[in-house]
Design an enzyme around this catalytic site. Structure first.
Site, mmCIF file in Angstrom:
data_model
loop_
_atom_site.group_PDB
_atom_site.id
_atom_site.type_symbol
_atom_site.label_atom_id
_atom_site.label_comp_id
_atom_site.label_asym_id
_atom_site.label_seq_id
_atom_site.Cartn_x
_atom_site.Cartn_y
_atom_site.Cartn_z
ATOM 1 N N SER A 40 5.060 -1.376 -0.905
ATOM 2 C CA SER A 40 6.122 -2.868 -1.813
ATOM 3 C C SER A 40 6.217 -3.755 -1.111
ATOM 4 O O SER A 40 5.725 -4.344 0.406
ATOM 5 C CB SER A 40 6.929 -2.347 -1.461
ATOM 6 O OG SER A 40 7.636 -0.681 -2.456
HETATM 7 N N1 SAH Z 1 6.644 3.282 -0.390
HETATM 8 C C1 SAH Z 1 5.514 3.220 -0.730
HETATM 9 C C2 SAH Z 1 5.053 2.397 -1.818
HETATM 10 C C3 SAH Z 1 3.464 2.898 -2.426
HETATM 11 S S1 SAH Z 1 3.606 3.097 -4.543
HETATM 12 C C4 SAH Z 1 4.867 2.392 0.621
HETATM 13 O O1 SAH Z 1 5.616 1.661 0.852
HETATM 14 O O2 SAH Z 1 3.755 1.828 1.188
HETATM 15 C C5 SAH Z 1 4.168 4.404 -4.525
HETATM 16 C C6 SAH Z 1 3.670 6.193 -4.576
HETATM 17 O O3 SAH Z 1 4.049 6.600 -4.872
HETATM 18 C C7 SAH Z 1 2.372 6.343 -4.377
HETATM 19 O O4 SAH Z 1 1.566 6.060 -2.775
HETATM 20 C C8 SAH Z 1 1.912 7.453 -5.242
HETATM 21 O O5 SAH Z 1 0.390 8.056 -4.936
HETATM 22 C C9 SAH Z 1 3.242 7.974 -4.968
HETATM 23 N N2 SAH Z 1 3.761 8.258 -6.367
HETATM 24 C C10 SAH Z 1 3.398 8.487 -7.785
HETATM 25 N N3 SAH Z 1 3.709 9.308 -7.855
HETATM 26 C C11 SAH Z 1 4.182 10.444 -7.445
HETATM 27 C C12 SAH Z 1 5.217 11.613 -7.525
HETATM 28 N N4 SAH Z 1 5.524 12.106 -8.580
HETATM 29 N N5 SAH Z 1 5.581 12.208 -5.945
HETATM 30 C C13 SAH Z 1 4.882 11.738 -5.076
HETATM 31 N N6 SAH Z 1 4.586 10.451 -4.545
HETATM 32 C C14 SAH Z 1 3.960 9.652 -6.024
#
Ligand code: SAH
Length: 211
Positions: free
Chosen positions: A59
């Site tokens: 993000s």
């Molecule tokens: N907080 C992270 C954002 C990553 S993007 C950072 O700063 O890097 C969002 C993430 O949510 C992705 O890696 C995706 O695989 C994950 N995601 C999507 N659906 C999910 C679920 N149901 N449970 C856990 N993770 C999930």
């Protein structure tokens, strides 16, 4: 490239919009360059999201600051993150909360995040592969829940895992754009605060979007 200087410059820039000094100071202790692919490390302190592989993104720092500040964490609080991704937001949470539980559905991202968080020495983080249902029931109730992927609506299953007076921050909307909601679970009902527009990758699963 001097990452310390670039980091300080970014934090300074965020201070124009984010008032919470504890959040800014937490972010000044987390080396974002270690959470992005090596080829993008030179862009780690631009205030933008970046690709982290598997079609996912780390993000934008401003959004990390905004979401983290809205949770009002302190060392007595236990926080759940859904969507570990790179692990950057996880590290920022671990700087502020007593305990962090985080879940990720893509094994390769989970493994990478685990390696860097261990290397940085965090002892208050539990990382789990995403369960069939959203969140992590075993650790509930949580004082705060942060969902770092966009949902079609506010999942009831997350409200159930939230403590009374707990705070949930979650992007809700379409697959392409969302509004960031801060939900506070009062005994008499839910308070829903609009924190503005945002754009996240999709939250996938039984209680969210289809994969
Ligand atoms: N907080 C992270 C954002 C990553 S993007 C950072 O700063 O890097 C969002 C993430 O949510 C992705 O890696 C995706 O695989 C994950 N995601 C999507 N659906 C999910 C679920 N149901 N449970 C856990 N993770 C999930």
């Amino acid at each position: 490239m001097d990452y310390d200087i670039a980091r300080a410059r970014l934090i300074n820039q965020l201070a124009g919009e984010i008032q919470d000094k504890r959040v800014l100071s937490a972010m000044s202790r987390v080396p974002r360059e270690l959470f992005v692919p090596a080829a993008l490390a030179g862009s780690a302190y631009e205030n933008v999201p970046l690709p982290i592989g598997a079609n996912q993104t780390i993000s934008q720092p401003y959004i990390v600051a905004l979401m983290t500040a809205s949770l009002e964490l302190n060392p007595q609080k236990k926080v759940l993150e859904i969507g570990t991704g790179s692990g950057y937001q996880t590290a920022v949470l671990a700087e502020l909360a007593g305990q962090v539980v985080t879940t990720e559905r893509i094994p390769e991202l989970l493994q990478k995040a685990k390696t860097v968080l261990e290397r940085l020495g965090y002892k208050n983080i539990e990382i789990h592969p995403a369960a069939e249902t959203l969140g992590w029931q075993d650790g509930a109730p949580y004082d705060a829940i942060i969902t770092t992927a966009g949902a079609p609506n506010i999942p009831d299953i997350l409200l159930q895992q939230l403590a009374v007076e707990g705070r949930l921050v979650i992007p809700v909307g379409s697959r392409y754009e969302q509004v960031l909601h801060l939900i506070i679970k009062h005994p008499g009902g839910i308070e829903d605060i609009d924190l503005g527009g945002c754009r996240f990758v999709s939250l996938i699963g039984k209680d969210a979007w289809e994969g």
